[in-house]
Write an enzyme that holds these catalytic residues in place. Structure first.
Site, PDB file in Angstrom:
ATOM      1  N   ASP A 129      34.633  30.787  31.714  1.00 47.06           N
ATOM      2  CA  ASP A 129      34.652  31.435  30.395  1.00 47.06           C
ATOM      3  C   ASP A 129      34.906  30.447  29.264  1.00 47.06           C
ATOM      4  O   ASP A 129      34.566  30.708  28.112  1.00 47.06           O
ATOM      5  CB  ASP A 129      35.740  32.516  30.359  1.00 47.06           C
ATOM      6  CG  ASP A 129      35.465  33.627  31.343  1.00 47.06           C
ATOM      7  OD1 ASP A 129      34.297  34.059  31.426  1.00 47.06           O
ATOM      8  OD2 ASP A 129      36.405  34.065  32.036  1.00 47.06           O
ATOM      9  N   HIS A 133      42.847  29.600  36.372  1.00 52.04           N
ATOM     10  CA  HIS A 133      42.204  30.686  37.121  1.00 52.04           C
ATOM     11  C   HIS A 133      43.112  31.045  38.292  1.00 52.04           C
ATOM     12  O   HIS A 133      43.699  30.162  38.913  1.00 52.04           O
ATOM     13  CB  HIS A 133      40.830  30.233  37.624  1.00 52.04           C
ATOM     14  CG  HIS A 133      39.987  31.369  38.119  1.00 52.04           C
ATOM     15  ND1 HIS A 133      40.159  31.924  39.360  1.00 52.04           N
ATOM     16  CD2 HIS A 133      38.985  32.038  37.521  1.00 52.04           C
ATOM     17  CE1 HIS A 133      39.269  32.898  39.510  1.00 52.04           C
ATOM     18  NE2 HIS A 133      38.549  32.988  38.415  1.00 52.04           N
ATOM     19  N   HIS A 169      39.874  42.166  32.061  1.00 53.59           N
ATOM     20  CA  HIS A 169      38.814  41.795  33.002  1.00 53.59           C
ATOM     21  C   HIS A 169      37.713  41.021  32.274  1.00 53.59           C
ATOM     22  O   HIS A 169      37.703  39.799  32.266  1.00 53.59           O
ATOM     23  CB  HIS A 169      38.310  43.058  33.696  1.00 53.59           C
ATOM     24  CG  HIS A 169      37.383  42.817  34.840  1.00 53.59           C
ATOM     25  ND1 HIS A 169      37.000  41.577  35.249  1.00 53.59           N
ATOM     26  CD2 HIS A 169      36.744  43.680  35.667  1.00 53.59           C
ATOM     27  CE1 HIS A 169      36.181  41.670  36.276  1.00 53.59           C
ATOM     28  NE2 HIS A 169      35.999  42.934  36.546  1.00 53.59           N
TER      29      HIS A 169
END
Lengths: 380, 380
Positions: free
Chosen positions: B317, B261, B222
């Site tokens: 990220d 993603h 996560h």
């Protein structure tokens, strides 16, 4: 993406496969790894039951001895943990300390901080065991007493009473406490166990997962029923008031705590065992009051339900609070005791989740605004 | 009970309805309450965004001023919390402290311990704000420095940098930090947000629910991706090594952190914003290294994916770690920063869950032993 429908509260959705426990609600039976809890309570202690939950099989003598030693070696709390308990905000609730302490404890184990499939918690048993010391320590420190170091010659349950009261309990009381821990150790995919599995599915640590599960157990829809049942007993005060109390609650469509269960259509097998213990303990203590009140509540309640053709039986929470009260345990510890028992089941589920893991990632259905143009603050 | 099928990881199952955010993966858009995050980053700060998430509408000036004051009044940590951070086991990980501290913090708020639908967390904003102080305080104390009390005249993000470094950041750096918090504040029903809702559904406290969510974010499936992306940047060391690195990873079927993603099929809109910030920050700092390495990784990676007809874009990220690094933030704080931002979204989901609550109680499918006869230990 597959077709999906909205299952509020995930009702009817199967979220996991499990080999750990089975509830036979129709017949009022509960099995851990295929063994009935009636057998386990009769023949095993909490340590052996924990072995069964974590390893899936009953141990032979050598394995059990080794496991028992490991659990007992992990009993004593390190000084910083005792300090943490002492410094815990005085107004905070014990369940908050438990949740906090588990995440904190992880810092004191060399090898526990592992985001991996092979969970060291099974090897160290550290937090499973230490929760018990934290609960007992908290109760003593809040009462202005000193932390009592554990005894290594007592069962897990008897040692809890020792660390709580500072006195070795008699053999029967120690057995009752230990068996109560067995009975609460596991019960399928309830909200706290589900929480433990969801957190474990992110490949977080056992500590994080169990801390989160404690948070769920803290919820008033989950833990706390036996505390409320005992509150009811105290409110009723005497068995002669029980019928009035029950009738009044039912007439105003209220709820009698500890009666009925979502899954058990027959008597909750844990309630049967706890009722027997309550009766025996009441006799030994020369205090029949709680028992008599509860039996009267049960009789009146069941008679009224049977009028409606609804046979409803007491569940384990109906009797366990009174048992704990007779063991001298303050009621604010009832849910923490649930946690220090259920931690074995949580850990078993965490291990099971990790063996064949898939991140829990359900979808949400967006029911909000379409795109909105931003409005500057001076135009709102 | 309704007919059920096993949905591993709850894939494809809708577990909640939400009005909070919407991801438009096809077009690479993200909306909070209908407002595009691009607008929010341009016009709002983290405090105003938090208001939007918690109340569902943008505030007028009076409401925003009042809300802002409340958030700033809650900034300073009480001494016992600073003590708790000082006493935190030196080997423990920051996320464990965060998880622990949230449950601990609850003991310091008069009115927060509420098992009720009307959640006081929206009124006090205590933990939403205090997480930031805990993260900054932890970093300083671990580095042998003193806790820096907050400044009340800075934005939430700028104050974080101030509490972390002990120096007021320049206006641009403060804005970047604050906008990074906006971008990470909410993203639908991910594992930590789902955890927060599951725990909230038991009618546990906001503190318990958020502590549990932090435990889920701690999981390596996560949180932590930007930390790993930055690790990759450091491993590559120079842009001339990037192509070799990417080719080697892809040839051995490895993963490039921060690329692709699950939901965004177009470019992650948060990545677009963070990339721009990274470029500008790199120029201002006179350090183009991270930016150049990342852009080279992206170019090589995307070229290889396009050969296969798979357009894959960087996600948030990919760039955020390098942004944080240029802001002088150590990489072990990246996931804690994620938590101190996402806490606004978690709280919004907790409130939404409580508004129309149903306990999450999915089923487990029992696949274990049938009833087994108990075998005494000397016969095993």
């Amino acid at each position: 993406m597959p077709e999906a429908t909205y299952a509020k509260g995930l009702e009817g959705v199967i979220a996991a496969e499990t080999k750990i426990s089975r509830v036979d609600g129709e017949n009022g039976r509960l099995y851990y790894l295929g063994y009935s809890i009636t057998d386990l309570v009769e023949h095993c202690d909490f340590e052996e039951t924990t072995y069964l939950l974590l390893y899936g099989e009953l141990p032979d003598k050598a394995k059990l001895d080794e496991f028992r030693k490991k659990m007992r070696d992990a009993r004593d709390l390190k000084d910083p943990i005792v300090e943490m308990i002492k410094n815990f905000p005085p107004k905070a609730k014990p369940m908050e300390l438990l949740q906090s302490s588990v995440a904190y404890l992880s810092g004191y184990v060399e090898h526990a901080i592992q985001h991996s499939g092979s969970c060291n918690c099974r090897k160290t048993l550290h937090q499973v065991v230490q929760l018990t010391g934290v609960v007992a320590g908290l109760a003593r420190i809040r009462a202005g007493k000193e932390y009592v170091p554990p005894r290594m010659d007592l069962s897990h349950g008897a040692n809890f009473l020792y660390q709580l009261h500072g006195e070795v309990p008699d053999a029967f009381e120690g057995e009752v406490m230990d068996d109560a821990l067995i009975l609460h150790a596991e019960h399928g995919l309830n909200a706290s166990t589900f929480t433990a599995r969801v957190v474990a599915s992110t490949i977080s640590t056992c500590y994080s997962s169990i801390s989160a599960a404690i948070g769920a157990l803290y919820g008033s829809l989950h833990g706390g029923a036996n505390e409320k049942a005992m509150l009811m007993v105290k409110e009723i005060g005497d068995k002669s008031n029980a019928a009035d109390y029950v009738n009044k609650v039912l007439d105003s469509h209220g709820k009698i705590m500890g009666m009925g269960h979502r899954v058990y259509k027959a008597k909750d097998p844990r309630a049967v065992i706890m009722e027997n213990y309550l009766l025996e303990l009441s006799k030994r203590k020369g205090n029949m009051k709680y028992y008599e009140i509860l039996k009267e509540v049960e009789a009146v309640f069941r008679a009224r339900m049977e009028e409606k053709g609804k046979p409803i039986y007491p569940n384990v929470d109906f009797f366990s609070g009174a048992v704990y009260a007779l063991l001298g345990i303050p009621s604010e510890l009832f849910t923490p005791i649930f946690a220090m028992s259920r931690v074995s089941g949580w850990l078993a589920h965490i291990l099971e989740q990790r063996e064949d893991n898939r991140l829990f990632r359900p979808r949400a259905l967006y029911v909000g605004h379409d795109e909105r143009a931003f409005v500057p603050i001076d135009k709102r």
